[in-house]
Design a protein around this motif. Structure first.
Motif, PDB file in Angstrom:
ATOM      1  N   ARG A 168       0.822  -1.215   0.000  1.00  0.00           N
ATOM      2  CA  ARG A 168       0.000   0.000   0.000  1.00  0.00           C
ATOM      3  C   ARG A 168       0.854   1.262   0.000  1.00  0.00           C
ATOM      4  NH1 ARG A 168      -5.280   1.308   1.364  1.00  0.00           N
ATOM      5  NH2 ARG A 168      -5.577   3.439   2.152  1.00  0.00           N
ATOM      6  N   ALA A 169       1.963   1.229   0.739  1.00  0.00           N
ATOM      7  CA  ALA A 169       2.842   2.401   0.795  1.00  0.00           C
ATOM      8  C   ALA A 169       3.399   2.728  -0.591  1.00  0.00           C
ATOM      9  CB  ALA A 169       3.984   2.153   1.776  1.00  0.00           C
ATOM     10  N   LEU A 170       3.750   1.704  -1.350  1.00  0.00           N
ATOM     11  CA  LEU A 170       4.262   1.910  -2.699  1.00  0.00           C
ATOM     12  C   LEU A 170       3.185   2.506  -3.610  1.00  0.00           C
ATOM     13  CD1 LEU A 170       6.360   1.648  -4.930  1.00  0.00           C
ATOM     14  CD2 LEU A 170       5.710  -0.759  -5.179  1.00  0.00           C
ATOM     15  N   GLU A 171       1.972   1.983  -3.501  1.00  0.00           N
ATOM     16  CA  GLU A 171       0.883   2.499  -4.330  1.00  0.00           C
ATOM     17  C   GLU A 171       0.595   3.967  -4.014  1.00  0.00           C
ATOM     18  OE1 GLU A 171      -0.485   0.994  -6.939  1.00  0.00           O
ATOM     19  OE2 GLU A 171       1.076  -0.489  -6.503  1.00  0.00           O
ATOM     20  N   GLU A 172       0.654   4.328  -2.729  1.00  0.00           N
ATOM     21  CA  GLU A 172       0.416   5.720  -2.341  1.00  0.00           C
ATOM     22  C   GLU A 172       1.530   6.631  -2.863  1.00  0.00           C
ATOM     23  OE1 GLU A 172      -0.154   5.781   1.854  1.00  0.00           O
ATOM     24  OE2 GLU A 172      -2.183   4.926   1.752  1.00  0.00           O
ATOM     25  N   LEU A 173       2.766   6.115  -2.871  1.00  0.00           N
ATOM     26  CA  LEU A 173       3.871   6.894  -3.412  1.00  0.00           C
ATOM     27  C   LEU A 173       3.678   7.128  -4.912  1.00  0.00           C
ATOM     28  CD1 LEU A 173       6.608   8.287  -3.327  1.00  0.00           C
ATOM     29  CD2 LEU A 173       7.702   6.027  -3.474  1.00  0.00           C
ATOM     30  N   LYS A 174       3.266   6.095  -5.629  1.00  0.00           N
ATOM     31  CA  LYS A 174       3.026   6.229  -7.066  1.00  0.00           C
ATOM     32  C   LYS A 174       1.932   7.256  -7.350  1.00  0.00           C
ATOM     33  CE  LYS A 174       4.529   1.598  -8.517  1.00  0.00           C
ATOM     34  NZ  LYS A 174       4.096   0.315  -9.147  1.00  0.00           N
ATOM     35  N   ILE A 175       0.878   7.224  -6.531  1.00  0.00           N
ATOM     36  CA  ILE A 175      -0.226   8.177  -6.697  1.00  0.00           C
ATOM     37  C   ILE A 175       0.261   9.600  -6.425  1.00  0.00           C
ATOM     38  CG2 ILE A 175      -2.436   8.940  -5.724  1.00  0.00           C
ATOM     39  CD1 ILE A 175      -3.052   5.942  -5.231  1.00  0.00           C
ATOM     40  N   PHE A 176       1.059   9.764  -5.371  1.00  0.00           N
ATOM     41  CA  PHE A 176       1.597  11.086  -5.035  1.00  0.00           C
ATOM     42  C   PHE A 176       2.482  11.614  -6.161  1.00  0.00           C
ATOM     43  CE2 PHE A 176       5.235  13.486  -3.312  1.00  0.00           C
ATOM     44  CZ  PHE A 176       4.562  14.634  -2.916  1.00  0.00           C
ATOM     45  N   LEU A 177       3.371  10.775  -6.677  1.00  0.00           N
ATOM     46  CA  LEU A 177       4.263  11.198  -7.751  1.00  0.00           C
ATOM     47  C   LEU A 177       3.471  11.573  -9.005  1.00  0.00           C
ATOM     48  CD1 LEU A 177       7.197   8.636  -7.377  1.00  0.00           C
ATOM     49  CD2 LEU A 177       7.190  11.056  -6.746  1.00  0.00           C
ATOM     50  N   ALA A 178       2.456  10.771  -9.303  1.00  0.00           N
ATOM     51  CA  ALA A 178       1.625  11.061 -10.479  1.00  0.00           C
ATOM     52  C   ALA A 178       0.955  12.430 -10.342  1.00  0.00           C
ATOM     53  CB  ALA A 178       0.583   9.969 -10.669  1.00  0.00           C
ATOM     54  N   SER A 179       0.567  12.775  -9.111  1.00  0.00           N
ATOM     55  CA  SER A 179      -0.070  14.075  -8.891  1.00  0.00           C
ATOM     56  C   SER A 179       0.911  15.226  -9.115  1.00  0.00           C
ATOM     57  CB  SER A 179      -0.640  14.153  -7.464  1.00  0.00           C
ATOM     58  OG  SER A 179       0.404  14.261  -6.499  1.00  0.00           O
ATOM     59  N   GLN A 180       2.217  14.905  -9.055  1.00  0.00           N
ATOM     60  CA  GLN A 180       3.256  15.909  -9.291  1.00  0.00           C
ATOM     61  C   GLN A 180       3.868  15.764 -10.685  1.00  0.00           C
ATOM     62  OE1 GLN A 180       3.504  18.165  -6.803  1.00  0.00           O
ATOM     63  NE2 GLN A 180       1.905  16.885  -5.873  1.00  0.00           N
ATOM     64  N   GLU A 181       3.169  14.990 -11.545  1.00  0.00           N
ATOM     65  CA  GLU A 181       3.599  14.745 -12.925  1.00  0.00           C
ATOM     66  C   GLU A 181       4.950  14.044 -12.994  1.00  0.00           C
ATOM     67  OE1 GLU A 181       3.339  18.412 -15.109  1.00  0.00           O
ATOM     68  OE2 GLU A 181       1.173  18.202 -15.336  1.00  0.00           O
ATOM     69  N   LEU A 182       5.146  13.104 -12.083  1.00  0.00           N
ATOM     70  CA  LEU A 182       6.340  12.272 -12.083  1.00  0.00           C
ATOM     71  C   LEU A 182       5.933  10.802 -12.173  1.00  0.00           C
ATOM     72  CD1 LEU A 182       8.457  13.898  -9.219  1.00  0.00           C
ATOM     73  CD2 LEU A 182       8.809  14.154 -11.677  1.00  0.00           C
ATOM     74  N   ASN A 183       6.795   9.993 -12.765  1.00  0.00           N
ATOM     75  CA  ASN A 183       6.557   8.555 -12.835  1.00  0.00           C
ATOM     76  C   ASN A 183       7.451   7.844 -11.837  1.00  0.00           C
ATOM     77  OD1 ASN A 183       4.724   8.617 -15.124  1.00  0.00           O
ATOM     78  ND2 ASN A 183       6.516   9.165 -16.342  1.00  0.00           N
TER      79      ASN A 183
END
Length: 331
Positions: free
Chosen positions: A10-25
């Motif tokens: 879950r922590a990894l998925e939340e990090l991916k979501i956060f990065l996506a919100s900042q236009e990062l992959n």
């Protein structure tokens, strides 16, 4: 501070979501991440590393000015130092230059879409000076034709040897840069030593470790550009422009030699871009037909596949004797 080597579940998925919100992959090569959480346990700042590269660093816009980027980068630097890595680099968007300068990083090179920084003020200067120190005086004269070959050599094959020999026929001196790509079957240190040994009889050839100043076409960092197709193109252009603007001039390089690429689509596209970009800077690109053995081209991927599957006689036929001796000694 939420940490992970790397984060999972879950922590990894939340990090991916956060990065996506900042236009990062999220980059799949990440080995360690550090995140700062708010009172609701939501990620408001994050950063990661892969080897000596700092990447995927972002701060929630609502929390800018709170020193969160400094806290994240400090944590990443501590992790790197604990793993024996003192020289650090990062790729980011040019708009982030001042932020990273305030955190102790220095600009090496930038284009409209890519900014490359490192934490050593004189790092690139030392890189060029080290090359110049082993370069013959004649090669520093504009009257001489100086060429370059840039390759992974994973490992050094008869194909690489053929490319170097053919290139040497068309220039007075030849720089061979062995890429420091870490996602390889053989380590950067081993590959450099193999090429050094395999070309020691060619007295007009100078072999160098490319360090982080040249990037493999297969491992361009793309996490900070949202559209992958554009990211690959932007990084390809960045690598070639950096070579043309700040590497080739002090070394008097006027020709770059490359083998034809019938196998790897990514490398083939890179070669196409090379023929479009480098001539604009006065650097001639000379493509040399790949060496053929039987009905197949000699390639490092064939050697690696043969070694992995225990077909050692086949692998031995594809590499110089010096390469085979080195590989058998290391195994």
């Amino acid at each position: 501070m939420l940490e992970g080597r790397p984060l999972q579940g879950r922590a990894l998925e939340e990090l991916k979501i956060f990065l996506a919100s900042q236009e990062l992959n999220y980059d799949e090569g990440i080995e360690y991440s550090a995140c700062i959480l708010d009172d609701d346990f939501k990620i408001i700042a994050a950063g990661s590393v892969e080897e000596n590269v700092l990447k995927c660093i972002a701060v929630d816009p609502h929390h800018l000015g709170e020193g969160l980027s400094g806290s994240v980068v400090s944590q990443l630097i501590q992790y790197e130092f604990e793993h024996g890595r003192s020289r650090l680099v990062l790729y980011t968007k040019p708009k982030n230059e001042e932020m990273f300068k305030s955190l102790g990083f220095y600009t090496v090179f930038q284009t409209k879409s890519v900014l490359f920084m490192e934490n050593e003020k004189q790092g690139f200067k030392k890189f060029i000076q080290a090359i110049q120190e082993i370069t013959p005086i004649d090669a520093k004269d504009y009257g001489r034709i100086v060429g370059a070959v840039v390759a992974n050599c994973n490992p050094f094959t008869l194909g690489h040897r053929y490319l170097i020999e053919e290139a040497l026929k068309q220039c007075d001196y030849l720089h061979v840069f062995v890429l420091s790509d870490k996602r390889t079957f053989y380590s950067a240190k081993d590959r450099y030593q193999i090429v050094l040994k395999g070309t020691e009889d060619l007295n007009r050839v100078m072999v160098h470790q490319a360090s982080d100043y040249m990037v493999s076409a297969a491992t361009f960092p793309t996490y900070y550009l949202k559209e992958k197709a554009f990211a690959n193109k932007a990084n390809c252009e960045f690598d070639l422009e950096m070579f043309a603007e700040i590497i080739a001039p002090p070394l008097k390089i006027s020709r770059r030699f490359v083998g034809t690429e019938p196998i790897c689509r990514v490398t083939g596209s890179y070669n196409t871009a090379m023929k479009q970009i480098l001539p604009e800077y006065g650097i001639e690109v000379i493509e040399i037909e790949r060496n053929i053995q039987g009905d197949e081209v000699i390639s490092a991927s064939r050697v690696r596949e043969a070694v992995k599957n225990g077909r050692f006689q086949e692998a031995e036929r594809l590499v110089p004797e010096t390469t085979w001796e080195y590989l058998t000694q290391k195994s």
